[in-house]
Scaffold this motif. Sequence first.
Motif, short mmCIF file in Angstrom:
data_model
loop_
_atom_site.label_atom_id
_atom_site.label_comp_id
_atom_site.label_asym_id
_atom_site.label_seq_id
_atom_site.Cartn_x
_atom_site.Cartn_y
_atom_site.Cartn_z
N ASP A 8 0.81 -1.23 0.00
CA ASP A 8 0.00 0.00 0.00
C ASP A 8 0.84 1.27 0.00
O ASP A 8 0.42 2.30 0.51
N THR A 71 -4.44 3.70 7.70
CA THR A 71 -3.88 2.94 6.59
C THR A 71 -3.04 3.81 5.68
O THR A 71 -2.26 3.32 4.89
N ASP A 466 -11.53 4.87 0.34
CA ASP A 466 -10.36 4.02 0.50
C ASP A 466 -10.03 3.37 -0.84
O ASP A 466 -10.85 2.63 -1.39
N THR A 468 -8.28 0.97 -1.58
CA THR A 468 -8.21 -0.50 -1.55
C THR A 468 -9.58 -1.15 -1.47
O THR A 468 -9.68 -2.37 -1.53
#
Length: 743
Positions: A8, A71, A466, A468
């Motif tokens: 990430d 994150t 997000d 992801t």
Amino acid sequence: MSTCTRPDCGGTILDGFCDECGLAPATTQAPPTTNGASAAVAHSGTLAGSSRAGSARQSRRGSSRSSSRSTRTARSSRGRLGAGLVSIPQVPYRDPSTAVMADPQVPEHERFCSNCGQRVGRGREGVPGRTEGFCRNCGTAYSFTPKLAAGDLVAAQYEVLGCLAHGGLGWIYLARDRNVSDRWVVLKGLLDTGDADAMAAAVAERQFLATVEHPNIVKIFNFVKHPDPRTNEPIGYIVMEYVGGASLKELRSQRDAMGGLQPMPLAQGLAYILEILPAMGYLHSQSLLYCDFKPDNMIQTEEQLKLIDLGAVRHMDDEESAGFKTDGYCAPELEDQGASVESDLFTVARTLAVLTFNFDYRGTYRYTLPPATEVPLLAQFPSFRRLLERATAADPNERFGSASEMAEQIIGVLREVVAAQDGQPRPALSSVFSGERKVFGADPEQWPAIPAPGVIAAALPVPMVDPTDPAAGFLATTSIGDPRQLVAALQAAPVSSPEVTLALIRARIEAGDIATALGELAAWEESEDADWRITWYRGLAALAGGNFTAARDAFDTVYGMLPGEAATKLALAAARECAGDHDAASRLYFQVWRTDHGYPSAAFGLARTRLQERDIDGAISAADSVPASSSHHTAAQLAAFGAQLAGGSGRYLVAAGNRLEALALDPEHKAWRSIEVLDAARGLTAVSPGEPGATVLGHPFADRDLRRALESQYRELARLSSDKLARRDLVNRANAIRPVSWV
């Protein structure tokens, strides 16, 4: 250059470290030194208040559902001390030969038993305390004398020059490495050689600290042993790089005219912490905890900041080794729950507080912060106060969950602080929120009325999707203006995901289906994906539904979670304005607009709330601050015009007329605005004749002249009108206002 291999991230590896996450890639090697010597580290530390925290219990990883997502990573500021926002004075490199202590002693007030924490080695009745002996309380042996002297050769390689300082786990010595170009190195030994736990901690350092590689962390070169001159028992020494500079404790030691400790400028303190957080994040990414962060353990040399004294560093899953802490900095749960990422960040925040204002951090406020009424700095910068409050929350689950998450908010607070100091905006894109979707309060036809709550809710920024999330691509291509149609599209989404759920909730709020949205929020709160956005959308639903108290409370909570985000302050300002708290709303609008001109709604809100407080000049100034380059400049000028009309005096009306003449409006709008000014001037002449010689739109403050001007404007509007009935009405108005004449 290569791409960072960490999950990430996707940043680029420059000089051995990622320009995005600030970390070394998983397979990176230690960066080469220059001319055979490392770039080095001066050591300064103190034993005062430093003690063992006991064996760790259970390391906590992760945050509660109310915590913001962690994150995302903060961009490293490595090599840019001050983050491009603050000019940090350089600290000259310190010649190591001048850093050696002439008389190395541990001050008596810093001598404590390593086992029970009781005072040892204290003098009585004028007789100095013993530097070696046994604790009267528990019988543990103690020794506070250096074990190495100038000229000693350690491990047949390191020639000792003397003591540099003393730290929480031992004396720190300066030495030359005879095997590597006589480079300067530092040897750190045990302060109290009778402490088995301290020896075990040193052994643990040997096992993993040599693998630590980060530009803001001191480099460990070696681990050696040397016999104690008294007992002949081997003592372990860590060999590390030397950096000549000053610790932040030293930089904080300046005195004011009254002899009191002078705090560091807030922007400088924030910049220091922002610089060191990537190093903390790196340690956490290696499953290591620093445990004993404090000003003593950060060194600045020239433009570089280094984290030193790794003696308390431990593995996250280490539940056996003795931990070390410093009173006033450590988190309250260390004894019962052990160290964690959150307890590390607690120490970072406490360090920031100690650097920037004076308070009894080891006594009254050992684990808490003083109220803003006692610390003007906390009252002046509420976002800074909220940053500290979150990072030092009593419940570890309410703190920041990662160093990068904390860094994101610190840089937002830093931008706010710097903008307040020099008056220059410091705009930046947020990685947490979008920008404003619309500008609310800019419609000249509705000025200065507060926009409808639903309009405000639909205009506010939204949390970023997000990337992801499995539906991220679908949401990026779904752009439907009608919220009811958007609800239908989201219900038919090809995949169900947290981001689809939130988008559907937002669409329901904008469609006016508040009850269903709140029900879906309640259901989502029970899922594992729940986070701070629940509170945000509850605030949005309350605002759209007219429950301004609930909206204010929800947005205030999110502001506390994300104090560096403009969106949280903008939403809270709008909720407070709708609730009638214009003064508090005005301050929040000002915070947002002063920091970032990318939120024009804040400028209009600031002008509106100042006008409500009868601060006419403040309202005009707020509207005038919208730059000419903005697409909302004309609307802002009309807002300033409206504020001048509200001022009512001849001075304001003259200024309003002059402003109107300079505006490029279509003839119909200009005529109607002219009528507003002339009518207000005519009303004023009925009470006061006005300033001699003053004119408004070129007409004297006299009833007859103003009537003629009004008649002219009505006839102009009649000529422009294409509606027969409207034209007749305008002619009748012109005839009614015209002055009486014989013709």
